[in-house]
Design an enzyme around this catalytic site. Sequence first.
Site, PDB file in Angstrom:
ATOM      1  N   ASP A  58      70.718  25.771  75.891  1.00  0.00           N
ATOM      2  CA  ASP A  58      69.728  26.537  75.134  1.00  0.00           C
ATOM      3  C   ASP A  58      68.620  27.028  76.063  1.00  0.00           C
ATOM      4  O   ASP A  58      67.471  27.160  75.652  1.00  0.00           O
ATOM      5  CB  ASP A  58      69.143  25.710  73.975  1.00  0.00           C
ATOM      6  N   HIS A 105      70.751  31.696  76.480  1.00  0.00           N
ATOM      7  CA  HIS A 105      70.074  32.984  76.244  1.00  0.00           C
ATOM      8  C   HIS A 105      69.876  33.683  77.579  1.00  0.00           C
ATOM      9  O   HIS A 105      69.247  33.127  78.474  1.00  0.00           O
ATOM     10  CB  HIS A 105      68.702  32.755  75.589  1.00  0.00           C
ATOM     11  N   LEU A 138      62.668  25.291  69.651  1.00  0.00           N
ATOM     12  CA  LEU A 138      63.175  25.044  68.303  1.00  0.00           C
ATOM     13  C   LEU A 138      64.648  24.681  68.387  1.00  0.00           C
ATOM     14  O   LEU A 138      65.362  25.321  69.162  1.00  0.00           O
ATOM     15  CB  LEU A 138      62.957  26.280  67.426  1.00  0.00           C
ATOM     16  N   HIS A 185      72.120  22.831  69.392  1.00  0.00           N
ATOM     17  CA  HIS A 185      70.932  22.113  69.891  1.00  0.00           C
ATOM     18  C   HIS A 185      70.421  21.034  68.936  1.00  0.00           C
ATOM     19  O   HIS A 185      69.297  21.105  68.445  1.00  0.00           O
ATOM     20  CB  HIS A 185      69.807  23.088  70.257  1.00  0.00           C
ATOM     21  N   HIS A 244      75.692  27.170  75.150  1.00  0.00           N
ATOM     22  CA  HIS A 244      74.591  27.800  74.383  1.00  0.00           C
ATOM     23  C   HIS A 244      73.553  28.317  75.374  1.00  0.00           C
ATOM     24  O   HIS A 244      72.797  27.551  75.957  1.00  0.00           O
ATOM     25  CB  HIS A 244      73.942  26.780  73.439  1.00  0.00           C
ATOM     26  N   HIS A 279      72.338  27.822  63.924  1.00  0.00           N
ATOM     27  CA  HIS A 279      71.006  27.264  64.154  1.00  0.00           C
ATOM     28  C   HIS A 279      70.663  26.512  62.870  1.00  0.00           C
ATOM     29  O   HIS A 279      70.353  27.121  61.850  1.00  0.00           O
ATOM     30  CB  HIS A 279      69.980  28.377  64.435  1.00  0.00           C
ATOM     31  N   LYS A 320      77.254  33.773  65.605  1.00  0.00           N
ATOM     32  CA  LYS A 320      76.084  32.899  65.565  1.00  0.00           C
ATOM     33  C   LYS A 320      75.230  33.209  64.351  1.00  0.00           C
ATOM     34  O   LYS A 320      74.802  34.350  64.162  1.00  0.00           O
ATOM     35  CB  LYS A 320      75.258  33.084  66.850  1.00  0.00           C
TER      36      LYS A 320
HETATM   37  C1  NCD Z   1      65.475  30.371  71.487  1.00  0.00           C
HETATM   38  C2  NCD Z   1      65.036  31.723  72.062  1.00  0.00           C
HETATM   39  O1  NCD Z   1      63.929  31.796  72.600  1.00  0.00           O
HETATM   40  O2  NCD Z   1      65.819  32.663  71.992  1.00  0.00           O
HETATM   41  N1  NCD Z   1      64.346  29.503  71.369  1.00  0.00           N
HETATM   42  C3  NCD Z   1      64.342  28.158  71.253  1.00  0.00           C
HETATM   43  O3  NCD Z   1      63.279  27.573  71.086  1.00  0.00           O
HETATM   44  N2  NCD Z   1      65.440  27.445  71.348  1.00  0.00           N
HETATM   45  C4  NCD Z   1      66.187  30.595  70.194  1.00  0.00           C
HETATM   46  C5  NCD Z   1      66.862  29.377  69.634  1.00  0.00           C
HETATM   47  O4  NCD Z   1      67.929  28.956  70.104  1.00  0.00           O
HETATM   48  O5  NCD Z   1      66.314  28.826  68.664  1.00  0.00           O
HETATM   49 ZN    ZN Z   2      69.205  28.991  71.496  1.00  0.00          ZN
END
Ligand code: NCD
Ligand code: ZN
Length: 345
Positions: A247, A16, A219, A174, A14, A136, A99
Amino acid sequence: MINELIIPKPDDMHLHLREGGMLKIVSQHSASQFGRAIIMPNLKKPITNTSLAHSYYDEIKKHTKSYQFKPLMTIYFNEGLALEELKKIEASSKIIGIKLYPKGVTTNSNKGLDSLQSGYNIFEMMEELDIPLLIHGEVNDTNVDIFDREKIFIEKHLIRAHKEFPKLRIVLEHISTKDATEFVKESSNKIAATITPQHLLYNRNELFLGGLRPHAFCLPVLKREEHRLAVLDAAISGNPKFFLGTDSAPHKRSEKESSCGCAGIYSALNAMEIYAEIFDRNNAIEKLENFCSKFGADFYKLNQSKEKLKLTRSKNKVPTVIKIDNGDVVPLMAGQDISWNCSNI
Ligand code: NCD
Ligand code: ZN
């Protein structure tokens, strides 16, 4: 005492990576420690189809040329996913799953779903084609207390969806609560979960430690200690339903330290060292290898990596800030000492 571990190159299930100048830097951080990573589709313009996913894949590959790194792309769940598109997704060796974001629950999720049931016709086709659904798991009802949104999502939506589509592989992303660990443990082997370093390290006090701490805000939000302990217990239990997903979600410092700061914690640069630190502090370092290099791969039906990563017990320090693009990012455990270092062999 174990002072060195040589493990198959881990998978971050996971991640970003963002876009533009940020992508260029953070993708290299991940590629230096992980052999593969599941790339989240919540860009400003979300990755809603195969063609966008393939272009994003090429861009990530371009920035990580000097590493053996395979991005595993995801598609942003949207009501336009017809059978033809789902077949393309299933056939693509670059795409691993879809997703789903409930509308408005997190960063760039305003194109998400308002009700899970409105996705049922697509779940049915995904089940048939064996395309994994990554969720999510929080309700988007702002009347629900933010600390209960994961638990309520499981009770109101996830249990039912799993019953309706028992063969659909679902990853609850997460996880942050005892309720989530219990749901995952009690469900069939079609259900798994990713676990972040922040949900292993901290309870919700971290958000208010001597003042408001925007860099601890993510989150699902951090929960009470009993939940942290349950998530930690799941991670070090050796149960294959729980595996690594950082995450890692970079936001510029100016966007976190703001009157309405973004959710997301950056951990990619030192992710494996931090997981090693956590497992070691909890006398479970021998459980790290399967958690990061095997269980996720098995769930997604991938072979384990043949490349290796070496983890050595030696002094290390997480940087206080990382220069990215035209701004700073403050990482998880910024400025703190840790006892593990990673290197490729
Ligand atoms: C993530 C993001 O910033 O893209 N933020 C987070 O708090 N985890 C998105 C997500 O996975 O919720
Ligand atoms: Zn995420």
